[in-house]
Design an enzyme around this catalytic site. Sequence first.
Site, mmCIF file in Angstrom:
data_model
loop_
_atom_site.group_PDB
_atom_site.id
_atom_site.type_symbol
_atom_site.label_atom_id
_atom_site.label_comp_id
_atom_site.label_asym_id
_atom_site.label_seq_id
_atom_site.Cartn_x
_atom_site.Cartn_y
_atom_site.Cartn_z
ATOM 1 N N LYS A 15 11.386 -1.198 -6.465
ATOM 2 C CA LYS A 15 10.726 -0.599 -5.302
ATOM 3 C C LYS A 15 10.911 -1.521 -4.099
ATOM 4 O O LYS A 15 10.782 -2.737 -4.217
ATOM 5 C CB LYS A 15 9.236 -0.427 -5.587
ATOM 6 C CG LYS A 15 8.369 -0.145 -4.366
ATOM 7 C CD LYS A 15 6.922 -0.526 -4.628
ATOM 8 C CE LYS A 15 6.717 -2.006 -4.825
ATOM 9 N NZ LYS A 15 6.579 -2.798 -3.587
ATOM 10 N N GLY A 104 7.662 -8.777 -5.311
ATOM 11 C CA GLY A 104 7.448 -7.817 -4.243
ATOM 12 C C GLY A 104 8.297 -6.566 -4.341
ATOM 13 O O GLY A 104 8.368 -5.782 -3.399
ATOM 14 N N GLY A 106 8.048 -4.560 -7.287
ATOM 15 C CA GLY A 106 7.414 -3.695 -8.275
ATOM 16 C C GLY A 106 8.066 -3.672 -9.630
ATOM 17 O O GLY A 106 8.033 -2.644 -10.315
ATOM 18 N N GLY A 107 8.666 -4.779 -10.061
ATOM 19 C CA GLY A 107 9.358 -4.781 -11.347
ATOM 20 C C GLY A 107 8.468 -4.372 -12.502
ATOM 21 O O GLY A 107 8.797 -3.465 -13.276
ATOM 22 N N ALA A 110 7.353 -0.757 -12.039
ATOM 23 C CA ALA A 110 8.436 0.175 -12.371
ATOM 24 C C ALA A 110 8.602 0.296 -13.878
ATOM 25 O O ALA A 110 8.867 1.384 -14.401
ATOM 26 C CB ALA A 110 9.738 -0.279 -11.724
ATOM 27 N N ASP A 142 0.916 -0.059 -7.603
ATOM 28 C CA ASP A 142 2.288 0.370 -7.332
ATOM 29 C C ASP A 142 2.852 1.305 -8.392
ATOM 30 O O ASP A 142 3.976 1.801 -8.238
ATOM 31 C CB ASP A 142 3.214 -0.848 -7.218
ATOM 32 C CG ASP A 142 3.154 -1.507 -5.850
ATOM 33 O OD1 ASP A 142 2.687 -0.855 -4.892
ATOM 34 O OD2 ASP A 142 3.560 -2.681 -5.734
#
EC number: 2.7.1.148
Length: 298
Positions: A15, A104, A106-107, A110, A142
Amino acid sequence: MTEVVTALSEQARAKVNLTLRVIGRRVDGYHELESVVVFADCADGLTLAPGQDLSLDASGPRVTECGDNADNLVIKAARLLAELVPGLKTGGFSLDKQLPIAAGIGGGSADAAAALRLLARSNGIALDDPRLMEAAKRTGADVPVCVASASCIMGGIGEKLTPLPLPRLSAVMVNPRVGVPTKDVFAALGLKNGQLNVGVTDVVAAPAWPDRDAPLGEWIAALSAGVNDLEAPAKQVQPVVGEVIALLAACDGALLARMSGSGATCFAIFGSDAEAKAAAQAIQRAHPNWWVHAGTLS
């Protein structure tokens, strides 16, 4: 006759926050945000073998940064969905960790969203099922936006999603391989419960976004009118963030350079894939230990 169980796979795309306004901090401690979000063509990979007990096996170049499996957002998301869907069939997850951690982009979020998509596929649940979206919200701010992994304006504490069709953008993403914990960045921002951010009102006047097919210059102008309110506090936590942004901005062909999320990953948008690739190669040569990716945002 033994039934053959087919493993299912999903990509957990990174992201990227093209803009990020912090409206303020609510009385419950959560921060209200407004952000233009897109997704990159780099990703973690997640596979589900249905029918097994819930488990997670992680591998890949970033696996040592993940921490204990029990704390992984994949497991958290699966357990939350199981609480909301009686009889949910889970299974064994295999995570190929390629994206930087605390970066930063969103690993982890996600990955969790990919887990929810896999469980939805294996259990016949629609992606817009309220139970799935509730599990996403409970997993992390997120995660809801990562479920669809489509460009949008994200509002509230991450639960308000408005589609925003964007063109394909050539970009370079850079992470200096330093962790920037989100909580530290928000602490440096320093908002108290119930406090609005300086210069921001409850209603943020969004620009008139161009059509998807508008010239790239119109999109750059609209995005340049935005900011990332977390850049300044992130630079306090990790000054190298400022160095990365300056380096990207100085690259030939860079049209916009900014930090994503709470950092430390930064990005630059370029006019062409060739310019992005050349910039990424130059940065990687100068900083061989950094994570550098040339690709597209959409």
